[in-house]
Design a protein around this motif. Structure first.
Motif, PDB file in Angstrom:
ATOM      1  N   VAL A  88       0.801  -1.092  -0.119  1.00 47.53           N
ATOM      2  CA  VAL A  88      -0.063  -0.024   0.084  1.00 47.53           C
ATOM      3  C   VAL A  88       0.845   1.353   0.060  1.00 47.53           C
ATOM      4  O   VAL A  88       0.549   2.338  -0.720  1.00 47.53           O
ATOM      5  N   VAL A  89       1.809   1.047   0.934  1.00 54.69           N
ATOM      6  CA  VAL A  89       2.789   2.516   0.984  1.00 54.69           C
ATOM      7  C   VAL A  89       3.693   2.707  -0.406  1.00 54.69           C
ATOM      8  O   VAL A  89       3.698   3.818  -0.785  1.00 54.69           O
ATOM      9  N   LEU A  90       3.976   1.702  -1.056  1.00 54.05           N
ATOM     10  CA  LEU A  90       4.782   1.876  -2.329  1.00 54.05           C
ATOM     11  C   LEU A  90       3.943   2.152  -3.367  1.00 54.05           C
ATOM     12  O   LEU A  90       3.943   3.165  -3.970  1.00 54.05           O
ATOM     13  N   PHE A  91       2.682   1.597  -3.382  1.00 55.77           N
ATOM     14  CA  PHE A  91       1.752   2.022  -4.586  1.00 55.77           C
ATOM     15  C   PHE A  91       1.253   3.324  -4.239  1.00 55.77           C
ATOM     16  O   PHE A  91       1.248   4.300  -5.415  1.00 55.77           O
ATOM     17  N   TYR A  92       0.474   3.634  -3.176  1.00 51.14           N
ATOM     18  CA  TYR A  92       0.076   5.122  -3.064  1.00 51.14           C
ATOM     19  C   TYR A  92       0.914   6.239  -3.062  1.00 51.14           C
ATOM     20  O   TYR A  92       0.729   7.226  -3.456  1.00 51.14           O
ATOM     21  N   GLY A  93       2.006   5.831  -2.489  1.00 54.79           N
ATOM     22  CA  GLY A  93       3.279   6.826  -2.657  1.00 54.79           C
ATOM     23  C   GLY A  93       3.577   7.249  -3.787  1.00 54.79           C
ATOM     24  O   GLY A  93       3.592   8.370  -4.277  1.00 54.79           O
ATOM     25  N   ALA A  94       4.015   6.152  -4.699  1.00 54.92           N
ATOM     26  CA  ALA A  94       3.990   6.531  -6.042  1.00 54.92           C
ATOM     27  C   ALA A  94       2.909   7.112  -6.838  1.00 54.92           C
ATOM     28  O   ALA A  94       3.071   8.187  -7.702  1.00 54.92           O
ATOM     29  N   VAL A  95       1.770   6.639  -7.021  1.00 54.41           N
ATOM     30  CA  VAL A  95       0.703   7.108  -7.547  1.00 54.41           C
ATOM     31  C   VAL A  95       0.446   8.733  -7.201  1.00 54.41           C
ATOM     32  O   VAL A  95       0.053   9.512  -7.948  1.00 54.41           O
ATOM     33  N   ILE A  96       0.351   8.814  -5.750  1.00 60.53           N
ATOM     34  CA  ILE A  96      -0.116  10.305  -5.663  1.00 60.53           C
ATOM     35  C   ILE A  96       1.064  11.052  -5.857  1.00 60.53           C
ATOM     36  O   ILE A  96       0.801  12.415  -6.205  1.00 60.53           O
ATOM     37  N   TYR A  97       2.169  10.882  -5.921  1.00 57.16           N
ATOM     38  CA  TYR A  97       3.424  11.767  -6.320  1.00 57.16           C
ATOM     39  C   TYR A  97       3.077  11.914  -8.108  1.00 57.16           C
ATOM     40  O   TYR A  97       3.166  13.064  -8.401  1.00 57.16           O
ATOM     41  N   MET A  98       2.677  10.722  -8.649  1.00 55.38           N
ATOM     42  CA  MET A  98       2.667  10.984 -10.329  1.00 55.38           C
ATOM     43  C   MET A  98       1.157  11.934 -10.270  1.00 55.38           C
ATOM     44  O   MET A  98       1.320  12.877 -11.232  1.00 55.38           O
ATOM     45  N   TYR A  99       0.064  11.714  -9.792  1.00 54.83           N
ATOM     46  CA  TYR A  99      -1.024  12.183 -10.181  1.00 54.83           C
ATOM     47  C   TYR A  99      -1.643  13.391  -9.431  1.00 54.83           C
ATOM     48  O   TYR A  99      -2.273  14.311  -9.790  1.00 54.83           O
TER      49      TYR A  99
END
Length: 197
Positions: free
Chosen positions: A133-144
């Motif tokens: 969750v931390v890996l996924f949401y961290g990367a996606v929130i940064y991108m979008y």
């Protein structure tokens, strides 16, 4: 978010779990997830189809993602970017808040457990999911959720790989390596390969 809810029910309400997490509810949750995913994908396709492109048509990315396509568009893309930001605001922080709430309730329950073995089992059950969750949401929130420029950055590609490749690749590894049978089979294969050299 669905996995966090499932973990919450399994740890915080184990006796009510079969009733609360019924087969019908599982189907409803999976259906809702697919419906939101299709809606998001169709929205991005419609946004991309309404853009006008001129000149350079090479995406400076290794994936045809909506953010990379927006960088190629001529003219004003602020409406498209606003639509993506609105969708990202709905589809990113809301599930993340639900996950945080579920895991906060799980943590409170774990701390109250009298058995150290029970606490350890509950923590190990949740830690794998939280890592993904931390890996996924961290990367996606940064991108979008961060402002973008027209120039492509190497960090865009790195974060895309993190959420689009690494996280899905980690899921089966993390969840299957927690299974005793899979661990034993992996140990046998590694031992056999190591001793045959």
């Amino acid at each position: 978010a669905i996995m966090a809810y499932d973990r919450y029910l399994a740890i915080c309400r184990p006796l009510q779990y079969p009733v609360l997490m019924s087969h019908q509810l599982c189907l409803l949750l999976v259906g809702a997830t697919w419906a939101f995913s299709v809606l998001k994908s169709v929205t991005e396709i419609v946004i991309a189809m309404k853009l006008s492109f001129c000149g350079h048509h090479v995406i400076s990315h290794f994936m045809c993602e909506i953010l990379a396509v927006l960088k190629l568009a001529c003219g004003d893309t602020s409406i498209s970017e606003a639509l993506l930001l609105a969708g990202s605001t709905l589809l990113l922080p809301m599930p993340l808040a639900f996950i945080c709430l579920s895991y906060t309730l799980i943590l409170v329950t774990i701390i109250r457990m009298p058995s150290a073995a029970g606490r350890h089992k509950a923590f190990s059950t949740c830690s794998a999911h939280l890592t993904v969750v931390v890996l996924f949401y961290g990367a996606v929130i940064y991108m979008y959720m961060t402002p973008k420029t027209k120039q492509a950055h190497i960090s865009d590609e790195v974060f895309t790989v993190l959420y689009a490749v690494v996280t899905p690749m980690l899921n089966p590894v993390i969840y299957s390596l927690r299974n005793k049978e899979v661990k034993e089979a992996a140990r046998k294969v590694l031992t056999k390969n190591w001793t045959s050299r």
